[in-house]
Design a protein around this motif. Structure first.
Motif, PDB file in Angstrom:
ATOM      1  N   ARG A  16       0.841  -1.195   0.000  1.00 45.98           N
ATOM      2  CA  ARG A  16       0.000   0.000   0.000  1.00 45.98           C
ATOM      3  C   ARG A  16       0.878   1.247   0.000  1.00 45.98           C
ATOM      4  O   ARG A  16       1.881   1.318   0.712  1.00 45.98           O
ATOM      5  N   THR A  17       0.501   2.248  -0.805  1.00 40.95           N
ATOM      6  CA  THR A  17       1.255   3.493  -0.853  1.00 40.95           C
ATOM      7  C   THR A  17       0.446   4.694  -0.367  1.00 40.95           C
ATOM      8  O   THR A  17       1.027   5.731  -0.012  1.00 40.95           O
ATOM      9  N   ALA A  18      -0.891   4.600  -0.363  1.00 43.36           N
ATOM     10  CA  ALA A  18      -1.701   5.743   0.074  1.00 43.36           C
ATOM     11  C   ALA A  18      -3.141   5.300   0.280  1.00 43.36           C
ATOM     12  O   ALA A  18      -3.584   4.280  -0.252  1.00 43.36           O
ATOM     13  N   TYR A  19      -3.863   6.092   1.065  1.00 40.89           N
ATOM     14  CA  TYR A  19      -5.314   5.968   1.178  1.00 40.89           C
ATOM     15  C   TYR A  19      -5.977   7.025   0.299  1.00 40.89           C
ATOM     16  O   TYR A  19      -5.397   8.080   0.010  1.00 40.89           O
ATOM     17  N   PHE A  20      -7.210   6.741  -0.101  1.00 41.41           N
ATOM     18  CA  PHE A  20      -8.094   7.773  -0.617  1.00 41.41           C
ATOM     19  C   PHE A  20      -9.202   7.934   0.410  1.00 41.41           C
ATOM     20  O   PHE A  20      -9.846   6.947   0.785  1.00 41.41           O
ATOM     21  N   GLY A  21      -9.386   9.151   0.880  1.00 41.63           N
ATOM     22  CA  GLY A  21     -10.352   9.297   1.951  1.00 41.63           C
ATOM     23  C   GLY A  21     -10.937  10.678   2.062  1.00 41.63           C
ATOM     24  O   GLY A  21     -10.481  11.641   1.431  1.00 41.63           O
ATOM     25  N   LEU A  22     -11.986  10.741   2.864  1.00 44.92           N
ATOM     26  CA  LEU A  22     -12.633  11.989   3.226  1.00 44.92           C
ATOM     27  C   LEU A  22     -12.023  12.434   4.541  1.00 44.92           C
ATOM     28  O   LEU A  22     -12.167  11.749   5.551  1.00 44.92           O
ATOM     29  N   THR A  23     -11.315  13.547   4.540  1.00 44.36           N
ATOM     30  CA  THR A  23     -10.680  13.973   5.775  1.00 44.36           C
ATOM     31  C   THR A  23     -11.714  14.568   6.715  1.00 44.36           C
ATOM     32  O   THR A  23     -12.555  15.366   6.319  1.00 44.36           O
ATOM     33  N   ILE A  24     -11.644  14.173   7.963  1.00 45.25           N
ATOM     34  CA  ILE A  24     -12.636  14.579   8.944  1.00 45.25           C
ATOM     35  C   ILE A  24     -12.655  16.097   9.118  1.00 45.25           C
ATOM     36  O   ILE A  24     -13.683  16.698   9.362  1.00 45.25           O
ATOM     37  N   ASP A  25     -11.487  16.741   8.953  1.00 49.42           N
ATOM     38  CA  ASP A  25     -11.443  18.176   9.207  1.00 49.42           C
ATOM     39  C   ASP A  25     -11.781  19.014   7.981  1.00 49.42           C
ATOM     40  O   ASP A  25     -11.726  20.231   8.029  1.00 49.42           O
ATOM     41  N   LEU A  26     -12.133  18.366   6.853  1.00 45.91           N
ATOM     42  CA  LEU A  26     -12.584  19.156   5.713  1.00 45.91           C
ATOM     43  C   LEU A  26     -13.930  19.792   6.037  1.00 45.91           C
ATOM     44  O   LEU A  26     -14.784  19.171   6.678  1.00 45.91           O
ATOM     45  N   PRO A  27     -14.175  21.011   5.575  1.00 41.43           N
ATOM     46  CA  PRO A  27     -15.479  21.623   5.829  1.00 41.43           C
ATOM     47  C   PRO A  27     -16.578  20.872   5.093  1.00 41.43           C
ATOM     48  O   PRO A  27     -16.349  20.237   4.064  1.00 41.43           O
ATOM     49  N   ALA A  28     -17.779  20.973   5.630  1.00 38.33           N
ATOM     50  CA  ALA A  28     -18.960  20.351   5.020  1.00 38.33           C
ATOM     51  C   ALA A  28     -18.716  18.870   4.747  1.00 38.33           C
ATOM     52  O   ALA A  28     -18.969  18.354   3.669  1.00 38.33           O
ATOM     53  N   PHE A  29     -18.208  18.176   5.779  1.00 36.15           N
ATOM     54  CA  PHE A  29     -17.861  16.769   5.604  1.00 36.15           C
ATOM     55  C   PHE A  29     -19.041  15.947   5.088  1.00 36.15           C
ATOM     56  O   PHE A  29     -18.900  15.134   4.173  1.00 36.15           O
ATOM     57  N   ALA A  30     -20.209  16.128   5.655  1.00 37.81           N
ATOM     58  CA  ALA A  30     -21.377  15.339   5.261  1.00 37.81           C
ATOM     59  C   ALA A  30     -21.718  15.562   3.795  1.00 37.81           C
ATOM     60  O   ALA A  30     -22.030  14.612   3.066  1.00 37.81           O
ATOM     61  N   ALA A  31     -21.631  16.814   3.351  1.00 38.43           N
ATOM     62  CA  ALA A  31     -21.938  17.110   1.957  1.00 38.43           C
ATOM     63  C   ALA A  31     -20.918  16.473   1.025  1.00 38.43           C
ATOM     64  O   ALA A  31     -21.268  15.955  -0.043  1.00 38.43           O
ATOM     65  N   LYS A  32     -19.659  16.480   1.430  1.00 35.75           N
ATOM     66  CA  LYS A  32     -18.622  15.888   0.594  1.00 35.75           C
ATOM     67  C   LYS A  32     -18.770  14.367   0.532  1.00 35.75           C
ATOM     68  O   LYS A  32     -18.546  13.740  -0.498  1.00 35.75           O
ATOM     69  N   GLN A  33     -19.150  13.755   1.658  1.00 34.78           N
ATOM     70  CA  GLN A  33     -19.385  12.325   1.653  1.00 34.78           C
ATOM     71  C   GLN A  33     -20.536  11.985   0.715  1.00 34.78           C
ATOM     72  O   GLN A  33     -20.477  11.023  -0.055  1.00 34.78           O
TER      73      GLN A  33
END
Length: 442
Positions: free
Chosen positions: A409-426
């Motif tokens: 494994r070299t990296a994850y793809f993820g939704l960072t918790i501290d990004l604004p509007a997390f729910a909308a981005k998810q």
């Protein structure tokens, strides 16, 4: 929107259309970090000619070369965290492997490209860029080696438009020329994602695809590109006569004259062959900014059945599946990960399928193997629900002869918790998956 396959076998390789730019104009800043940008496909290093930091000599065991990547082939001089490169082993003398990693960091116990003797082939790898703007390649074996740029990921210091978010998917077969007609020399096939509705501000920019060449009557190669202009002078898949040869790569998308988004695969060699094209994920920009980012972990080995790492200590038998749960991380919501899958010492011809692990295993291949030859391929995987009550994870199925399996494994793809509007981005990420999950029509 339903994914559909538009397969047009033609000798004309030039489309009327536009190559999709990295992103719509947006404010720069921290949102650049971990987002993807298309580069200009091109060769930046080749040991046969001593270019790009390579010595003009075959690389042998113990060779270590440092390749400058910034400011080359469309990659900016600053604001880059990782590059997507195609590593091609050319006329190998022995079996061996190449380890790719960030310059000025410790060498990991992983491999990016595996090869047998008397072989030419390629693997696409995403490599973190060192503080000196270089990547490092360490060699075990004897070969000539070429490095081609495909794309790059931004860093927080980047300026300009924000790049694309990656959404990994389970494999979806878009093209199988065995169902139509083999690609003759000079012929191409257009792979279409269909009429993508962009009224919600989401635009597809690139695609992660596994391209497999097979039934070749001689050694040859396939090229992939957006379809606009001439095919690049570099190869995506190199094939040896009688061999099944995959390469999981990233290809920029273009918008064709009919309004559909897609890319092109061309037989640029002098021999007829069949081609399989599987979609593994999409890079999408949004007017709301990125909803997923690449989060580097550094190369690490998470499965090695030779030693019981992450899976039982035994070859994976024919028809068997190994599974691994997704890690519980308190700093991101992981959609999936990227890395390399390797088959080691297979006892016969077989293929491996990697997917999220749910009951509906895709009818695609992630890696094709022949008896006794170690082979690697790049991979991206989405984490899936393996049962209704289980945690997310992934699975690898072995179709035929027993083989050892290695995953780095070299990296994850993820939704960072501290990004604004997390729910909308998810929710935005879920919409992309829902759009792309429909199987292609034939």
């Amino acid at each position: 929107m339903k994914l559909s396959t538009v397969v047009s076998v033609c000798t004309a390789a030039v489309l009327t259309g536009t190559v999709l730019a990295a992103a719509p104009a947006q404010a720069a800043g921290a949102e650049n970090a971990g987002t993807y940008y298309n580069a200009t496909p091109g060769r930046i290093a080749d040991s046969r000619y001593g270019t790009g930091g390579m010595p003009k000599a075959r690389l042998v065991t113990g060779s270590s070369v440092s390749i400058p990547v910034l400011g080359r082939s469309g990659v900016p001089a600053t604001g880059v965290s990782a590059v997507v490169v195609n590593l091609t082993a050319i006329k190998t003398s022995t079996s061996g492997w190449v380890t790719a990693y960030a310059s000025r960091t410790a060498k990991p116990n992983t491999s990016s490209l595996n090869f047998g003797a008397n072989w030419t082939g390629a693997t696409t790898s995403t490599v973190d860029v060192g503080a000196d703007g270089r990547i490092k390649l360490d060699v075990t074996g004897s070969l000539d080696l070429a490095v081609d740029i495909i794309g790059y990921y931004g860093s927080a210091s980047g300026t300009g438009a924000v790049g694309a978010s990656f959404v990994p998917m389970d494999g979806t077969r878009m093209v199988d020329t065995r169902e139509t007609v083999a690609l003759r020399p000079g012929q191409s096939v257009r792979v279409s994602l269909g009429d993508w509705d962009t009224t919600d501000g989401m635009v597809p920019r690139a695609v992660r695809t596994n391209v497999t060449a097979l039934s070749s009557s001689a050694s040859g190669w396939l090229a992939t590109w957006s379809g606009v202009g001439a095919a690049p002078a570099t190869s995506t898949v190199n094939v040896v006569k009688g061999e099944v040869s995959p390469n999981s790569t990233v290809v920029a998308l273009s918008k064709g004259s009919a309004g559909e988004y897609g890319f092109t695969v061309k037989n640029t060699s002098n021999t007829t062959m069949h081609a399989l094209v599987d979609i593994e994920g999409l890079y999408v920009t949004s007017t709301d900014g990125p909803f997923s980012v690449r989060i580097p972990t550094g190369p690490s080995r998470i499965i090695d059945t030779r030693y019981g790492v992450g899976a039982p200590k035994a070859k994976v038998a024919a028809g068997r599946t190994i599974r691994q749960a997704a890690p519980q991380l308190d700093w991101i919501f992981p959609l999936g990960f990227e890395g390399t899958i390797t088959g080691a010492a297979p006892l016969g011809t077989t293929w491996l399928t990697a997917w999220g692990g749910d009951p509906y295993r895709p009818t695609t291949s992630s890696l094709n193997l022949v008896k006794g030859v170690n082979r690697a391929n790049g991979m991206t995987l989405s984490y899936g629900m393996q049962t209704e009550d289980s945690d997310p994870g992934f699975a690898i199925y072995n179709a035929a002869a027993a083989t050892d399996v290695i995953v780095d494994r070299t990296a994850y793809f993820g939704l960072t918790i501290d990004l604004p509007a997390f729910a909308a981005k998810q929710k935005a990420a879920e919409q992309v998956v829902a759009r792309a999950a429909a199987r292609p029509t034939r």
